[in-house]
Design a protein around this motif. Structure first.
Motif, PDB file in Angstrom:
ATOM      1  N   PRO A 195      32.787  23.822  34.954  1.00 36.09           N
ATOM      2  CA  PRO A 195      32.987  22.762  33.956  1.00 36.09           C
ATOM      3  C   PRO A 195      33.372  23.346  32.610  1.00 36.09           C
ATOM      4  O   PRO A 195      33.168  24.539  32.348  1.00 36.09           O
ATOM      5  N   ALA A 196      33.904  22.504  31.729  1.00 40.02           N
ATOM      6  CA  ALA A 196      34.393  22.960  30.425  1.00 40.02           C
ATOM      7  C   ALA A 196      33.291  23.578  29.576  1.00 40.02           C
ATOM      8  O   ALA A 196      33.568  24.403  28.716  1.00 40.02           O
ATOM      9  N   ARG A 197      32.052  23.195  29.824  1.00 47.57           N
ATOM     10  CA  ARG A 197      30.948  23.726  29.015  1.00 47.57           C
ATOM     11  C   ARG A 197      30.605  25.175  29.364  1.00 47.57           C
ATOM     12  O   ARG A 197      29.839  25.821  28.655  1.00 47.57           O
ATOM     13  N   VAL A 198      31.166  25.679  30.462  1.00 49.38           N
ATOM     14  CA  VAL A 198      30.906  27.056  30.888  1.00 49.38           C
ATOM     15  C   VAL A 198      32.175  27.881  30.722  1.00 49.38           C
ATOM     16  O   VAL A 198      33.222  27.548  31.285  1.00 49.38           O
ATOM     17  N   SER A 199      32.095  28.956  29.947  1.00 48.16           N
ATOM     18  CA  SER A 199      33.244  29.847  29.741  1.00 48.16           C
ATOM     19  C   SER A 199      33.328  30.841  30.891  1.00 48.16           C
ATOM     20  O   SER A 199      32.304  31.381  31.323  1.00 48.16           O
ATOM     21  N   VAL A 200      34.531  31.059  31.391  1.00 47.70           N
ATOM     22  CA  VAL A 200      34.745  31.999  32.499  1.00 47.70           C
ATOM     23  C   VAL A 200      35.792  33.031  32.076  1.00 47.70           C
ATOM     24  O   VAL A 200      36.869  32.677  31.597  1.00 47.70           O
ATOM     25  N   VAL A 201      35.450  34.296  32.257  1.00 49.78           N
ATOM     26  CA  VAL A 201      36.397  35.384  32.010  1.00 49.78           C
ATOM     27  C   VAL A 201      36.528  36.183  33.296  1.00 49.78           C
ATOM     28  O   VAL A 201      35.522  36.585  33.892  1.00 49.78           O
ATOM     29  N   ASP A 202      37.769  36.382  33.750  1.00 56.41           N
ATOM     30  CA  ASP A 202      38.021  37.166  34.960  1.00 56.41           C
ATOM     31  C   ASP A 202      38.186  38.632  34.597  1.00 56.41           C
ATOM     32  O   ASP A 202      38.953  38.972  33.698  1.00 56.41           O
ATOM     33  N   ALA A 203      37.467  39.492  35.303  1.00 60.41           N
ATOM     34  CA  ALA A 203      37.584  40.939  35.113  1.00 60.41           C
ATOM     35  C   ALA A 203      37.769  41.550  36.494  1.00 60.41           C
ATOM     36  O   ALA A 203      36.832  42.063  37.096  1.00 60.41           O
ATOM     37  N   ARG A 204      38.981  41.453  36.982  1.00 64.43           N
ATOM     38  CA  ARG A 204      39.249  41.813  38.375  1.00 64.43           C
ATOM     39  C   ARG A 204      39.886  43.192  38.466  1.00 64.43           C
ATOM     40  O   ARG A 204      41.056  43.372  38.124  1.00 64.43           O
ATOM     41  N   ILE A 205      39.120  44.138  38.931  1.00 68.34           N
ATOM     42  CA  ILE A 205      39.589  45.513  39.012  1.00 68.34           C
ATOM     43  C   ILE A 205      40.778  45.629  39.962  1.00 68.34           C
ATOM     44  O   ILE A 205      41.783  46.281  39.653  1.00 68.34           O
TER      45      ILE A 205
END
Length: 224
Positions: A195-205
């Motif tokens: 949901p928009a209230r949760v920030s997601v950052v991808d760190a895909r090796i």
């Protein structure tokens, strides 16, 4: 527990800083921290630009988002710039963090000393593999996923690191989200819906390695 919520972009009195600028600010911070450790007192926008492969106008425009000004013919005072960048990025706070996944990647992350030095205090590591539950990872004991919501609530955890195989990533994310996590660092090679209230950052090796292999292949005319 951090004193302000995690957001998808940094914010100051001038408003929200665009995500693309935030990403460059993390590089500026690493650069000026190195300069500070070397004892350098001043750095110019052109010096920062040369170090990071940018233009000096980009550096000046990015840093204009901060409540910090350079000095004519001298540039930016390094110690002050470190402090301002650190504050803008939330690096001057302590973020309670959990790692989900006690495989090789998760264990390596939990043992990484830079997390605590940068203000990310790992308070737990979790897995659903009974063979791993109860084993030690540094000063932490691997716990089952059933204990995850209670830990997040009791310790004010705001960040969850997902270090599980791709098929299990969304299920783990759902548990973290239901437990009122504020931000997710996704290490799995898959998309996570949040949901928009949760920030997601991808760190895909692996994705980064594929990007690197493509760059090398393209530069060398398609040959390995």
């Amino acid at each position: 527990m951090a004193s302000r919520p995690l957001t998808s972009a940094a914010m100051n009195s001038k408003g929200v800083i665009p995500p693309s600028v935030v990403r460059r600010m993390t590089k500026y911070l690493a650069c000026v921290q190195e300069l500070h450790a070397q004892g350098d007192a001043w750095v110019s926008s052109s010096e920062l630009a040369e170090s990071l492969g940018l233009t000096s106008s980009t550096v000046r425009q990015d840093l204009s988002h901060l409540e910090f000004c350079g000095t004519s013919k001298r540039g930016y005072e390094v110690e002050g710039l470190v402090a301002v960048l650190n504050h803008a990025l939330g690096g001057d706070l302590t973020w309670e963090t959990v790692v989900v996944g006690a495989g090789n990647l998760g264990r390596a992350l939990a043992l990484h000393e830079d997390f605590s030095r940068r203000g990310f205090r790992i308070v737990g590591i979790f897995d659903n593999d009974k063979r791993k539950i109860g084993t030690r990872v540094g000063e932490l004991t691997v716990r089952g996923l059933r204990e995850l919501p209670a830990t997040i609530g009791a310790q004010g955890v705001q960040i969850g690191v997902i270090a599980v195989p791709a098929p299990a990533a969304q299920q783990v994310a759902d548990i973290l989200i239901a437990s009122s996590i504020k931000g997710l660092l996704n290490m799995a090679l898959t998309h996570i819906v949040a949901p928009a209230r949760v920030s997601v950052v991808d760190a895909r090796i692996m994705a980064s390695l594929l990007e690197l292999s493509f760059a090398i292949k393209t530069r060398d005319g398609g040959t390995a």
